[in-house]
Design a protein around this motif. Structure first.
Motif, short mmCIF file in Angstrom:
data_model
loop_
_atom_site.label_atom_id
_atom_site.label_comp_id
_atom_site.label_asym_id
_atom_site.label_seq_id
_atom_site.Cartn_x
_atom_site.Cartn_y
_atom_site.Cartn_z
N GLN A 187 0.86 -1.19 0.00
CA GLN A 187 0.00 0.00 0.00
C GLN A 187 0.88 1.23 0.00
OE1 GLN A 187 -2.94 0.25 3.15
NE2 GLN A 187 -4.20 1.60 1.91
N GLU A 234 -2.83 -3.36 -2.67
CA GLU A 234 -2.90 -4.21 -3.84
C GLU A 234 -2.11 -5.50 -3.62
OE1 GLU A 234 -0.89 -2.93 -7.39
OE2 GLU A 234 0.69 -1.88 -6.27
N ALA A 242 1.28 -9.53 -9.92
CA ALA A 242 0.68 -8.37 -10.55
C ALA A 242 1.55 -7.95 -11.73
CB ALA A 242 0.56 -7.23 -9.54
#
Length: 118
Positions: A37, A44, A59
């Motif tokens: 964060q 995320e 990601a």
């Protein structure tokens, strides 16, 4: 009860590397995740792995630069971060669940700050 304790955060120059560790204790878990964060942004999920490493996800923002791994014997989970960018500056959290990838995370560490500097 589950306890997750992160370590390894700190200051690092842009382009450098850092390895975060997460010590795990308590009940058996299925999936370990690393979240971050940044100031003013939502938390995320950046990487996750099942304990035996059968399934791993990243990601797009960290794919090819970060590697998540686990050491079952030591009950440790790691996040190797390479080619760090200014945008990687954030508080990083270790998290876990008992159900699997894609399920909510029930257990959280306290977080460790990573700051990328010039």
């Amino acid at each position: 009860q589950v306890q997750l304790v992160e370590s390894g955060g700190g200051l690092v120059q842009v382009g450098g590397s850092l390895r975060l560790s997460c010590a795990v204790s308590g009940r058996a878990l299925n999936t370990m995740g690393w979240f971050r964060q940044a100031p003013g942004k939502e938390r995320e999920l950046i990487a996750a792995t099942t304990w035996r490493g059968v399934s791993v996800i990243y990601a797009d923002s960290v794919k090819g630069r970060f590697t998540v791994s686990s050491d079952n014997a030591r009950k440790m989970v790691y996040l190797q971060m390479n080619r760090l960018k200014f945008d990687d500056t954030a508080v990083y959290y270790c998290a876990a669940n008992t159900q699997g990838l894609g399920w909510p995370y029930d257990y959280w560490g306290q977080g460790t700050q990573v700051t990328v500097t010039s």
